[in-house]
Design an enzyme around this catalytic site. Structure first.
Site, PDB file in Angstrom:
ATOM      1  N   LYS A   1      54.327 -61.115  79.886  1.00 40.80           N
ATOM      2  CA  LYS A   1      53.213 -61.990  79.189  1.00 40.80           C
ATOM      3  C   LYS A   1      54.075 -63.691  79.483  1.00 40.80           C
ATOM      4  CE  LYS A   1      50.283 -61.092  77.667  1.00 40.80           C
ATOM      5  NZ  LYS A   1      49.815 -60.158  78.143  1.00 40.80           N
TER       6      LYS A   1
ATOM      7  N   TYR B   1      47.213 -56.641  77.416  1.00 41.03           N
ATOM      8  CA  TYR B   1      47.823 -57.004  78.211  1.00 41.03           C
ATOM      9  C   TYR B   1      47.088 -57.549  79.575  1.00 41.03           C
ATOM     10  CZ  TYR B   1      50.753 -54.891  81.836  1.00 41.03           C
ATOM     11  OH  TYR B   1      51.700 -54.482  83.137  1.00 41.03           O
TER      12      TYR B   1
ATOM     13  N   PRO C   1      60.251 -59.290  78.037  1.00 36.46           N
ATOM     14  CA  PRO C   1      59.120 -58.752  78.992  1.00 36.46           C
ATOM     15  C   PRO C   1      58.687 -57.730  79.670  1.00 36.46           C
ATOM     16  CG  PRO C   1      61.840 -58.371  79.979  1.00 36.46           C
ATOM     17  CD  PRO C   1      61.555 -58.922  78.815  1.00 36.46           C
TER      18      PRO C   1
ATOM     19  N   HIS D   1      44.229 -54.682  90.176  1.00 36.53           N
ATOM     20  CA  HIS D   1      44.986 -53.451  89.037  1.00 36.53           C
ATOM     21  C   HIS D   1      44.135 -53.357  87.757  1.00 36.53           C
ATOM     22  CE1 HIS D   1      49.345 -52.236  90.122  1.00 36.53           C
ATOM     23  NE2 HIS D   1      48.810 -52.722  91.084  1.00 36.53           N
TER      24      HIS D   1
ATOM     25  N   TYR E   1      55.016 -47.471  83.088  1.00 38.40           N
ATOM     26  CA  TYR E   1      55.690 -47.895  81.409  1.00 38.40           C
ATOM     27  C   TYR E   1      55.847 -46.302  81.012  1.00 38.40           C
ATOM     28  CZ  TYR E   1      54.531 -52.962  81.692  1.00 38.40           C
ATOM     29  OH  TYR E   1      54.079 -54.183  81.883  1.00 38.40           O
TER      30      TYR E   1
END
Ligand code: FAD
Ligand code: DHB
Length: 397
Positions: A298, A386, A294, A75, A202
């Site tokens: 990570k 990220y 979460p 991604h 998200y």
């Protein structure tokens, strides 16, 4: 009692223990892995799914990445959705990196298969019950098939997760802990339906956070923020899909197809750090030493980062005659751990509803998300964390 001798006794066959055993094997350092559950249990336990590029590089670079490269979904961005609109954070453009969606249990399967293929010791249904003498000649006592055995080793690697026996074995005056609990949890499902988006979404909504992820082109993984003491029995499949649709709705008519729910469960959320991560020859890695909420994806990646640091230290000791190589282990790992805590805590606060939030708090969430998705500087901050902070920045890690 049978006595086994090895260089590194590894407790736990999760991502930390298995990756460590594998990297040590490649360096010619012997280890013995103990896992209290069955092989089937650890290979089917549904958990994390996002691999940072650095984690992918370690797995592929160490020869266990064939299936990951074939089946993992690369991604190049992620969507943040709020106020009925989606905003893409373009990792490729901002930081020239990507992440890979590949389930934790697939990583675990690949590592176990490799270890068995080269015939290195790993025992399932073998529970470590006592560890001792880590200031001299460490020993691990374990039970397997009704018999007690002992391993004598140079080092004990505590890869036994948050509820393991290694962290509690530190002398009380040698360990500090830092902890934060959140007033919510995640209800996660695995469903047989094509993901409604090819990238993760998200979402922040007045009802709370939700996340759309996936495991394959046919399997979706979705999460909903829920109360920490939520009873899963109160969530029928229909209620889960209705709530996901409410939270993920967009002004331009986003469609979330439902499908059979294959698995559902509730994950509590906490932040936790134990310092230091080493007491003499007892070394903690992964969830045994730290837990992140979460939201930043990570947990698994931090476990692999600890393994990378420890492997370098042990290579220093065994192959380069650097007797003090372990001295920096804890500080090096903890620097990355605290940066991951910062990022995961920030993502969590930005995207979740806290109890009793008023309209001011709601507007602040929206303003934060507006800023993160419209300022290149802020988007870059999200993207570089990220995809995973670099291992080799001078002075860092
Ligand atoms: P673990 O995977 O916990 O492995 C520890 C192993 O040690 C276990 O197999 C255990 O059985 C074994 N063990 C324990 N005690 C003993 C003993 N005495 N003797 C022998 N063996 C022992 N992270 C994310 O980023 N995203 C997510 O969505 C996400 N979901 C999660 C859901 C759940 C329910 C949990 C618990 C964690 C989740 N995580 C998630 C976190 C992520 O899965 C962990 O960070 C990761 O598993 C850490 O790997 P580890 O090897 O350190 O520990
Ligand atoms: C997944 C889990 C996470 O915690 C996250 O932030 C993103 C994806 C997942 O299970 O796919």
């Amino acid at each position: 009692m049978a006595l086994i001798r090895t260089q590194v006794g590894i407790i736990g066959a999760g991502p930390a223990g298995l990756t460590l055993a594998h990297l040590l094997h490649l360096q010619g350092i012997e280890s013995f892995v103990l896992e209290r559950h069955t092989r089937d249990y650890v290979e089917t336990r549904v958990r994390a799914g996002v691999l940072e590029q650095g984690t992918v590089d370690i797995l592929c670079g160490s020869g266990v990445g064939q299936r990951l490269q074939r089946e993992g979904l690369q991604h190049k961005g992620v969507e943040l959705r709020f106020d009925g609109r989606g905003h893409r954070i373009d990792f490729q453009d901002l930081v020239e990196k990507s992440i890979t969606v590949y389930a934790q249990q697939e990583v675990v399967k690949d590592l176990i298969a490799a270890r068995i293929a080269y015939n290195a010791p790993i025992l399932f249904e073998a529970e470590a019950i006592r560890i001792q003498d880590f200031e001299a000649q460490p020993r691990i006592r374990y039970q397997h098939q009704g018999t007690t055995h002992e391993i004598a080793c140079d080092f004990i690697a505590g890869c036994d997760g948050f509820h393991g026996i290694c962290r509690p074995a530190f002398p009380a005056d040698q360990l500090s802990t830092h902890e934060r609990h959140y007033p919510f949890a995640w209800l996660g499902i695995l469903a047989r339906v094509a993901p409604a988006s090819h990238e993760l979404i998200y979402t922040y909504h007045e009802h709370g956070f939700s996340l759309l992820s996936m495991r394959s082109p046919e399997i979706s993984r979705l999460y909903l923020q829920c109360a920490p003491d939520e009873d899963i029995n109160n969530w029928s499949d229909d209620r889960i899909w209705d709530e996901l649709r409410t939270r993920m709705a967009t002004r331009d008519g986003f469609v979330l197809q439902d499908g059979p729910i294959l698995q559902k469960g509730i994950t509590p959320m906490r932040s936790f750090v134990a310092e230091p991560m080493r007491f003499d020859k007892l070394i903690l890695l992964g969830d045994a030493a730290h837990i992140v909420p979460p939201t930043g994806a990570k947990g698994l990646n931090l476990a692999v980062a600890d393994v990378r640091v420890l492997t370098r230290c042990l290579v220093g000791i065994y192959k380069e005659n650097k007797r003090n190589a372990l001295e920096q282990y804890s500080a090096r790992c903890l620097r990355r751990v605290w940066l991951a805590q910062r990022f995961s805590g920030w993502m969590t606060s930005m995207l979740h509803r806290f109890p009793n939030e008023d309209s001011f708090a709601h507007q602040l969430h929206l303003a934060e998300l507006d800023y993160v998705t419209s300022s290149r500087a802020a988007s870059t901050t999200l993207a570089e964390n990220y995809v995973g902070l670099p291992f080799d920045t001078p002075g860092l890690f």
